[in-house]
Design an enzyme around this catalytic site. Structure first.
Site, PDB file in Angstrom:
ATOM      1  N   GLU A   1      31.390  -1.889 -34.422  1.00  0.00           N
ATOM      2  CA  GLU A   1      31.732  -2.726 -33.265  1.00  0.00           C
ATOM      3  C   GLU A   1      33.185  -2.531 -32.869  1.00  0.00           C
ATOM      4  OE1 GLU A   1      30.230  -4.123 -31.083  1.00  0.00           O
ATOM      5  OE2 GLU A   1      31.632  -5.516 -30.180  1.00  0.00           O
TER       6      GLU A   1
ATOM      7  N   CYS B   1      24.171  -3.006 -10.170  1.00  0.00           N
ATOM      8  CA  CYS B   1      24.398  -3.556  -8.826  1.00  0.00           C
ATOM      9  C   CYS B   1      24.317  -5.077  -8.838  1.00  0.00           C
ATOM     10  CB  CYS B   1      23.344  -3.029  -7.871  1.00  0.00           C
ATOM     11  SG  CYS B   1      23.174  -1.253  -7.917  1.00  0.00           S
TER      12      CYS B   1
ATOM     13  N   ASN C   1      18.655  -3.049  -6.210  1.00  0.00           N
ATOM     14  CA  ASN C   1      19.178  -2.679  -7.527  1.00  0.00           C
ATOM     15  C   ASN C   1      18.010  -2.067  -8.280  1.00  0.00           C
ATOM     16  OD1 ASN C   1      20.373  -2.427 -10.013  1.00  0.00           O
ATOM     17  ND2 ASN C   1      20.362  -4.623 -10.477  1.00  0.00           N
ATOM     18  N   GLY C   2      18.169  -0.860  -8.812  1.00  0.00           N
ATOM     19  CA  GLY C   2      17.082  -0.218  -9.548  1.00  0.00           C
ATOM     20  C   GLY C   2      16.937   1.216  -9.068  1.00  0.00           C
TER      21      GLY C   2
ATOM     22  N   LYS D   1      27.924  -4.337 -17.020  1.00  0.00           N
ATOM     23  CA  LYS D   1      27.769  -5.437 -17.975  1.00  0.00           C
ATOM     24  C   LYS D   1      26.340  -5.523 -18.471  1.00  0.00           C
ATOM     25  CE  LYS D   1      28.710  -8.967 -20.444  1.00  0.00           C
ATOM     26  NZ  LYS D   1      29.436  -8.753 -21.723  1.00  0.00           N
TER      27      LYS D   1
ATOM     28  N   GLU E   1      35.382   1.665 -25.373  1.00  0.00           N
ATOM     29  CA  GLU E   1      34.883   1.274 -24.043  1.00  0.00           C
ATOM     30  C   GLU E   1      35.955   0.659 -23.158  1.00  0.00           C
ATOM     31  OE1 GLU E   1      32.347  -2.652 -25.488  1.00  0.00           O
ATOM     32  OE2 GLU E   1      31.649  -1.522 -23.782  1.00  0.00           O
TER      33      GLU E   1
ATOM     34  N   ARG F   1      29.688  -6.994 -13.099  1.00  0.00           N
ATOM     35  CA  ARG F   1      28.516  -6.164 -13.422  1.00  0.00           C
ATOM     36  C   ARG F   1      28.820  -4.674 -13.282  1.00  0.00           C
ATOM     37  NH1 ARG F   1      23.690  -9.148 -13.009  1.00  0.00           N
ATOM     38  NH2 ARG F   1      22.530  -7.350 -12.276  1.00  0.00           N
TER      39      ARG F   1
ATOM     40  N   TRP G   1      26.227   0.248  -7.865  1.00  0.00           N
ATOM     41  CA  TRP G   1      26.624   1.111  -8.993  1.00  0.00           C
ATOM     42  C   TRP G   1      25.825   2.387  -8.773  1.00  0.00           C
ATOM     43  CZ3 TRP G   1      24.472   2.431 -14.104  1.00  0.00           C
ATOM     44  CH2 TRP G   1      25.438   2.787 -15.046  1.00  0.00           C
TER      45      TRP G   1
ATOM     46  N   HIS H   1      31.187  12.685 -46.682  1.00  0.00           N
ATOM     47  CA  HIS H   1      30.095  13.577 -46.234  1.00  0.00           C
ATOM     48  C   HIS H   1      30.412  14.212 -44.888  1.00  0.00           C
ATOM     49  CE1 HIS H   1      27.761  12.167 -49.592  1.00  0.00           C
ATOM     50  NE2 HIS H   1      28.031  10.921 -49.241  1.00  0.00           N
TER      51      HIS H   1
ATOM     52  N   LYS I   1      34.389  -1.277 -29.173  1.00  0.00           N
ATOM     53  CA  LYS I   1      35.355  -2.054 -28.365  1.00  0.00           C
ATOM     54  C   LYS I   1      36.488  -1.151 -27.899  1.00  0.00           C
ATOM     55  CE  LYS I   1      33.611  -4.870 -27.350  1.00  0.00           C
ATOM     56  NZ  LYS I   1      32.277  -4.707 -27.800  1.00  0.00           N
TER      57      LYS I   1
HETATM   58  C1  AGP Z   1      29.202  -4.044 -25.395  1.00  0.00           C
HETATM   59  O1  AGP Z   1      30.611  -4.258 -25.346  1.00  0.00           O
HETATM   60  C2  AGP Z   1      28.698  -3.293 -24.192  1.00  0.00           C
HETATM   61  N1  AGP Z   1      29.027  -3.949 -22.987  1.00  0.00           N
HETATM   62  C3  AGP Z   1      27.243  -2.914 -24.299  1.00  0.00           C
HETATM   63  O2  AGP Z   1      27.116  -2.081 -25.438  1.00  0.00           O
HETATM   64  C4  AGP Z   1      26.239  -4.071 -24.460  1.00  0.00           C
HETATM   65  O3  AGP Z   1      26.395  -4.675 -25.716  1.00  0.00           O
HETATM   66  C5  AGP Z   1      24.819  -3.485 -24.382  1.00  0.00           C
HETATM   67  O4  AGP Z   1      24.666  -2.900 -23.109  1.00  0.00           O
HETATM   68  C6  AGP Z   1      23.725  -4.535 -24.612  1.00  0.00           C
HETATM   69  O5  AGP Z   1      23.785  -5.512 -23.607  1.00  0.00           O
HETATM   70  P1  AGP Z   1      22.910  -6.860 -23.830  1.00  0.00           P
HETATM   71  O6  AGP Z   1      23.480  -7.530 -25.056  1.00  0.00           O
HETATM   72  O7  AGP Z   1      23.087  -7.656 -22.575  1.00  0.00           O
HETATM   73  O8  AGP Z   1      21.485  -6.435 -24.056  1.00  0.00           O
END
Ligand code: AGP
Length: 619
Positions: free
Chosen positions: A494, A2, A102-103, A614, A501, A28, A76, A517, A498
């Site tokens: 990574e 949020c 938020n929370g 985010k 997501e 966010r 959110w 394996h 990418k």
């Molecule tokens: C990465 O593309 C994602 N958005 C997510 O995995 C992110 O890296 C993870 O939530 C960690 O966030 P931070 O680096 O702000 O702790």
């Protein structure tokens, strides 16, 4: 997660500023939005499920009266689906106040039952509404101010929150509080502001106070007071945030993610070049906002082990940090998912540096892991991108990454900055411990400077066009496998993250040696495999993986600087040679661009992918 904004002005209307702040916080992740304005003796609330545009349409259709005080929220959904009724702000039955949150309020069911037994009627399925009614009840119980009513209400709440509330009774009252998710405030003579992160405040002020867990803050134009939840007054330092407002815009790019991919040569320079000390063949880890960053020689020489904890992309940077610190400084490194580390009651050796890696510095799991490590006697340290974040404030030593605000949900420039910061830390550790001498150190730091032209080349129009063509040929693959070895195996992880997501395609990342394996069973025509392979210690091993995949009809996209592997593959994306230690910084660029181009061709919401936020400030 949020987004929260709020403002109280000496005069004028807050509405446009609130909507502007919510737009800045869109990155966010959210699924509904709303605003509340204070009117003499009450509040006026508008809230809509969906994007901010829907809220703006509603406000255009039936405008609200001007008001000098208001709060806004992008939600959110956690408790209750994203509907107009569940959107924030919420109010009490007398509509005296408005509240956003938020929370998660973990005891919301008990509170709701208690309030309903007292005759309160609820209009939503959210946990947040219980807090709004608690606030109203404290006002009924003659709380002398909204701030005191909030302190009393929060003493009944279990869970974590960033909360803001307002009312416009005899006077304008704007309050906020924090236990977990971040909230920051800024004060100017014309007005005072609050927000979930600095980006919402930069248009108004860059002198910003980051509230700490347990803080309650009361704001008025030109004035703020921070207390603890027991009412005791505390002082909180203001940070001057150097980010420019322009940093938070898309510029000429269609997406924040693409802009941030192209910012990476500058991120390298901002994160590394000013820290290079060629005369000493060393680096300094300090930062103008944090002094020496806490990295004394005494600390560096006392470390016998490093424990990394992080999430997502930051965790992948942590895996690379293991290769760098063990390889260059010869210190053992363990790496774990922060969400696992925090619950497995880890056994930690004495003299362990707990290195948390985080772009936002607000990820709940990473913060919890770091706090646990501190409780177990570790020295808490961080690689982080936000100077005023909780993680930075709770760490004894910090390497700030200077990547600037990262808006795209899919992390790109922050990852490259984290890898560079880990390299700097490994060099500093090695030099402080005498494992790296001055000549070796000079060679290592000079390698950093050589990266910039290679990064520029990988981001050139020709190279991007090459990636676009590869993306087009693999747009309809059944799925993707990403493979790498050694320091580039986390790059494969990574690349897979990418792609999944932002394009929602199935993608798996593996150490290439793991193929036989099990995962090799997935290989068949239509399955695309990306092999990341640079010249170095394990190039020949990764080369054989290329052959294994092709022998089973799988298509191989090879990314790297190993000419034999590139020649064997169906698609070759050449990466300029570099020190093997720094090859992840270059190899990840084509993977970022490949995921971006595939997601673009698939018409995905690249900057705000479905279900993602985010900064994951709740569990
Ligand atoms: C990465 O593309 C994602 N958005 C997510 O995995 C992110 O890296 C993870 O939530 C960690 O966030 P931070 O680096 O702000 O702790």
């Amino acid at each position: 997660m949020c987004g929260i904004v709020g403002a109280v002005l000496t005069e004028g209307s807050v509405l446009e500023g609130l909507l502007g702040g919510l737009r800045v916080l869109e990155y966010r992740g959210y699924d509904s939005a709303g605003v509340a304005l204070g009117l003499e003796g009450g509040v006026s609330i508008r809230r809509k499920a969906g994007r901010i545009e829907k809220l703006e349409d509603d406000l255009r259709a039936v405008p609200l009266a001007d008001s000098p005080i208001g709060i806004g929220h992008t939600r959110w959904a956690t408790h209750g689906p994203p509907t107009d009724e569940n959107a924030h702000p919420h109010t009490d039955n007398q509509r005296r106040l408005a509240l956003v949150h938020n929370g998660i309020i973990e005891n919301h069911s008990e509170l709701r039952a208690e309030l309903e037994a007292e005759g309160v009627t609820f209009s939503s399925g959210t946990d947040t509404e219980a807090l709004a009614h608690l606030l109203g009840r404290e006002l009924d119980r003659s709380a002398p101010s909204l701030a005191e009513a909030l302190r009393r209400a929060l003493r009944l709440v279990h869970g974590y929150y960033a909360v803001a509330a307002m009312r416009f009774g005899d006077e304008k009252e704007l309050v906020c509080a924090r236990q977990g998710p971040p909230i920051c405030v800024g004060v100017t003579p014309e007005g005072s502001y609050l927000g979930s992160d600095v980006l919402a405040l930069i248009p108004h002020t860059r002198d910003i106070v980051f509230l700490e867990d347990g803080d309650v803050c009361e704001l008025a134009p030109g004035r703020m007071e921070v207390t603890r939840i027991d009412g005791s007054v505390v002082q909180r330092a203001s940070h001057h945030v150097s980010w420019e407002e322009a940093d938070a815009g898309k510029g000429v790019y269609p997406h924040y993610m693409l802009k941030e991919i192209h910012e990476q040569p500058d991120v390298l320079a901002r994160t590394a070049f000013s820290r290079i000390d060629e005369a000493r063949g060393d680096v300094n880890l300090g930062h103008d906002e944090l002094g020496d960053g806490g990295w004394s020689d005494a600390l560096l020489q006392s470390i016998d082990r490093v424990q990394v904890a992080a999430c997502g992309t930051a965790l992948h940077a942590g895996y690379i940090a293991r290769y760098l610190i063990e390889g260059l400084a010869r210190i053992p490194v363990d790496v774990d998912y922060a969400s696992e580390f925090r619950y497995r009651d880890p056994v930690l050796a004495p003299n362990t540096l707990a290195l948390a890696i985080s772009q936002s510095g607000e990820t709940a799991d990473t913060l919890a892991a770091q706090r646990l490590a501190r409780e177990k006697g570790c020295t808490p340290a961080a690689i982080c991108n936000v100077a005023g974040s909780t993680l930075v404030r709770e760490s004894d030593a910090v390497v700030l990454t200077n990547a600037g605000p990262e808006i795209g949900v899919a992390s790109t420039k922050a990852f490259v900055a984290q890898v560079i910061a880990a390299y700097l830390l490994a060099v500093r550790l090695g030099r402080a411990r005498g494992v790296i001498d001055r000549v070796q150190g000079l060679e290592l730091v000079r390698e950093l400077r050589l990266l910039r032209p290679s990064l520029e080349r990988l981001l050139s129009e020709d190279h991007v066009a090459e990636i676009k063509a590869v993306a087009g040929r693999h747009l309809n693959a059944k799925g993707f496998m990403f493979l790498g070895r050694g320091i580039n195996y986390p790059v494969a992880l990574e690349g897979a993250l990418k792609l999944k997501e932002i394009s929602y395609m199935h993608a798996e990342g593996y150490p290439a040696g793991e193929m036989k394996h099990g995962p090799i069973a997935l290989i068949e025509p239509g399955m695309s495999t990306v092999v990341v392979n640079s010249r170095g210690l394990v190039a020949d091993k990764a080369r054989s993986n290329v052959e294994q995949v092709r022998a089973r009809g799988g298509q191989v996209i090879c990314v790297g600087s190993d000419p034999e592997s590139l020649a064997l593959a169906d698609e070759a994306i050449e990466v300029p040679r570099s020190s093997e230690w720094l090859s992840p910084v270059l190899n990840v660029i084509p993977l970022q661009l490949l995921s971006y181009e595939i997601a673009r061709l698939r018409g995905c919401d690249i900057d705000k992918p479905r279900n993602l936020a985010k900064s994951v400030t709740v569990e």
